[in-house]
Scaffold this motif. Structure first.
Motif, PDB file in Angstrom:
ATOM      1  N   SER A   1     -11.088   6.379   0.187  1.00 52.60           N
ATOM      2  CA  SER A   1     -10.196   5.916   1.255  1.00 52.60           C
ATOM      3  C   SER A   1     -10.266   6.826   2.467  1.00 52.60           C
ATOM      4  O   SER A   1     -10.478   6.365   3.596  1.00 52.60           O
ATOM      5  N   ALA A   2     -10.077   8.117   2.251  1.00 52.74           N
ATOM      6  CA  ALA A   2      -9.971   9.054   3.371  1.00 52.74           C
ATOM      7  C   ALA A   2     -11.313   9.372   3.997  1.00 52.74           C
ATOM      8  O   ALA A   2     -11.441   9.414   5.227  1.00 52.74           O
TER       9      ALA A   2
ATOM     10  N   SER B   1       0.785   4.459   7.034  1.00 52.11           N
ATOM     11  CA  SER B   1      -0.034   3.736   8.005  1.00 52.11           C
ATOM     12  C   SER B   1      -1.175   4.598   8.536  1.00 52.11           C
ATOM     13  O   SER B   1      -2.129   4.071   9.112  1.00 52.11           O
ATOM     14  N   THR B   2      -1.079   5.910   8.340  1.00 50.40           N
ATOM     15  CA  THR B   2      -2.147   6.810   8.772  1.00 50.40           C
ATOM     16  C   THR B   2      -3.228   6.926   7.713  1.00 50.40           C
ATOM     17  O   THR B   2      -4.420   6.909   8.028  1.00 50.40           O
ATOM     18  N   MET B   3      -2.824   7.055   6.446  1.00 51.54           N
ATOM     19  CA  MET B   3      -3.803   7.205   5.385  1.00 51.54           C
ATOM     20  C   MET B   3      -3.443   6.333   4.183  1.00 51.54           C
ATOM     21  O   MET B   3      -3.134   6.827   3.098  1.00 51.54           O
ATOM     22  N   PRO B   4      -3.492   5.004   4.355  1.00 52.47           N
ATOM     23  CA  PRO B   4      -3.220   4.127   3.213  1.00 52.47           C
ATOM     24  C   PRO B   4      -4.359   4.207   2.202  1.00 52.47           C
ATOM     25  O   PRO B   4      -5.528   4.251   2.572  1.00 52.47           O
TER      26      PRO B   4
ATOM     27  N   TYR C   1       0.827  -1.208   0.000  1.00 48.91           N
ATOM     28  CA  TYR C   1       0.000   0.000   0.000  1.00 48.91           C
ATOM     29  C   TYR C   1       0.862   1.259   0.000  1.00 48.91           C
ATOM     30  O   TYR C   1       2.022   1.235   0.428  1.00 48.91           O
ATOM     31  N   GLN C   2       0.276   2.347  -0.450  1.00 52.69           N
ATOM     32  CA  GLN C   2       0.951   3.643  -0.407  1.00 52.69           C
ATOM     33  C   GLN C   2      -0.040   4.712   0.036  1.00 52.69           C
ATOM     34  O   GLN C   2      -1.258   4.502   0.036  1.00 52.69           O
TER      35      GLN C   2
END
Length: 530
Positions: free
Chosen positions: A122-123, A171-174, A69-70
């Motif tokens: 995602s977010a 890890s906060t916003m994958p 993931y990025q």
């Protein structure tokens, strides 16, 4: 303290512990030409319960899944933002609007295009529901997330919030694929077992108890990358066996925590081995005892204070962590913004601890405390046993609960524990990594990395909520200092150790640690000399 000074401080501390520090792997390779191909053998311990980074943020998951993931950004050793899935970004003069331009021609591992719709999903939908750290941030700070065409995303904040730029670490916003998760039950989606990301490596095979095999993504959007053909993340449960595996060349890299700290001093002296403490600037992990404040006797402040007096934290640093670390004084690590050392102190004093319990009318023999050690290896087992010993000296009846990482996470997530250990990453600014652990709005079942202990204080809620909105650093410092004083006085958790890590690696491995998130990077530019 700036990032360079923080790095120097860590180096001096570790040098004092007998750990010799090598040049950064990335710098060592500066004059050499990268070579494509090769296999990088690493360890992942303990074995992660999941590789779906949006749903699970345990340390082993972060390390393994960050190659799959990025996020939109990554961060340098100085914690300045760097491009990842975003090629450019701007912040409006009023601090309310963050606009990100996405790289073109990015694809998910299944071949579908990555677009602004995935970022919005995602977010604003997936992570807002399931991610403890980002959920709190999104709900409190973000007014809207909108796409502007396929390659641009605009985050609009409710009010200026200067730490927001740190929210885009992987890890906060994958980023997760909308076409796979939208309209499903995220937590039981079958894709959780076969993660689909945009990263330089794809999951080929996960043989439980043996290895996680990642292979090169041929459609990666960065031309010529990754250099590596494959990565094996090997599962070796025993710390001594992990040291032997490195010594024999079975693995090329040891992350901090893979082997006992006393082994680092021996292994770094092997031929063609380097060591670095870089790559932890973003995280600065802080270890503490987590007491369930809903349960007696932990619902009494005096009991929590007595327990902290009963823990010889210097002993813990010296004899359990072998001097790789320092005594923690409060919720904010000394390497993180707005740290204040002027908080209540809890020197080791067993007699005082016993008297505090007596003065509070607490009879320790009336309670049986279950200690749930964090299941990350022998050092944590020793910490669990030491905690048991100290509580028994206070007069409590104590048992040890053993579990695996998945079981530990579920128990803590469900508030089904008496006393455990935990450590949280600080993520450069307390508004991102610290606040989540103490605000009452984050007492939510379902994650081991929120306010699981059930601490609630309206004044702390106010201070932690208001501090990051202030314009001046001095004003923010005053609010954070007051919050630290209250949290330490009330022993919201029992602060133990500011953790530090050394990474060992074969010198044939280049570009291993180049940013402030270290081995949690994609490793897309790592290469191995022939």
């Amino acid at each position: 303290m700036n990032a360079q000074k923080r790095c120097l401080l860590v180096r001096l501390l570790l040098a004092g512990a007998g750990i010799l520090l090598a040049q950064l792997p990335g710098l060592a390779a500066a004059q050499e030409k990268p070579v494509a191909g090769g296999t990088l053998n690493m360890l992942v311990q303990p074995e992660p319960p999941s590789l779906m980074l949006g749903l699970n943020q345990l340390g082993p998951t972060q390390f393994a899944a960050s190659k799959i993931y990025q996020s939109l950004l990554t961060y340098g050793p100085d914690l300045k933002p760097l491009p990842s899935l975003a090629s450019a970004w701007t912040i409006s003069p009023d601090g309310l609007t963050y606009t990100f331009v996405l790289h073109k021609n990015v694809k998910w591992h299944d071949g579908k295009p990555f677009t602004s719709a995935d970022v919005v999903f995602s977010a604003d939908k997936f992570l807002r529901e399931v991610h403890p750290r980002l959920r709190a941030l999104m709900n409190q700070r973000v007014e809207s997330v909108k796409a502007d065409g396929d390659d641009k995303v605009v985050f609009r904040l409710k009010e200026a919030f200067h730490p927001f730029i740190y929210a885009f670490e992987v890890s906060t916003m994958p980023m997760v694929p909308k076409h796979i998760y939208d309209g499903t039950d995220y937590r039981i989606n079958p894709a959780n077992n076969t993660p689909i990301g945009t990263g330089p490596f794809k999951l080929k095979e996960w043989k439980r108890g043996a290895y996680i095999h990642l292979v090169k993504n041929p459609d990666y959007f960065k031309p010529g990358l990754p250099y590596l053909e494959e990565i094996y993340l090997r599962v070796i449960p025993d710390a001594a066996s992990r040291a032997v595996a490195f010594e024999r060349g079975t693995v090329d890299v040891l992350r901090g925590g893979d082997v006992e700290n006393f082994e680092v001093r021996r292994l770094q002296k092997l031929p063609n081995v380097g060591v670095t403490t870089a790559g932890w600037e973003m995280f600065s992990p802080n270890l503490w005892l987590q007491m369930n404040l809903r349960k007696a006797p932990f619902d009494k402040k005096e009991v929590r204070q007595a327990i902290l007096h009963a823990m010889d934290r210097n002993f813990v640093v010296k004899n359990i962590f072998f001097n790789v670390g320092k005594v923690a004084t409060g919720p904010i690590s000394s390497a993180t913004l707005y740290y204040d050392k002027n908080v209540p102190a809890y020197p080791y004093d067993m007699a005082k601890a016993k008297k505090m319990l007596a003065d509070a009318g607490v009879k320790p023999g009336d309670y049986t405390i279950k200690v749930l050690p964090i299941p990350y290896g022998s050092v944590w087992d020793r910490l669990g046993e030491y905690t048991k010993q100290q509580l028994e000296q206070l007069g409590f009846k104590v048992t040890i609960e053993a579990t695996d990482p998945g079981g530990w996470a579920k128990k803590v997530s469900d508030f089904d524990f008496d006393l455990t250990m935990n450590f949280l990453y600080q993520y450069a600014d307390p508004a991102i990594g610290v606040t989540r652990n103490y605000v009452s709005t984050n007492i939510i079942k379902g994650t081991p990395f929120g306010n699981n202990h059930g601490y609630s204080n309206p004044e702390v809620d106010r201070l932690l909520g208001a501090a990051p909105l202030l314009k001046g650093a001095d004003a923010r410092q005053r609010m954070y200092s007051e919050a630290q004083r209250i949290l330490v006085d009330e022993v919201a958790v029992g602060y133990l150790v500011e953790m530090q890590y050394a990474t060992l690696y074969r010198t044939k491995v280049h570009n291993l640690v180049t940013t402030g998130i270290g081995l949690n990077e994609t490793l897309d530019n790592v290469w191995i000399a022939k």
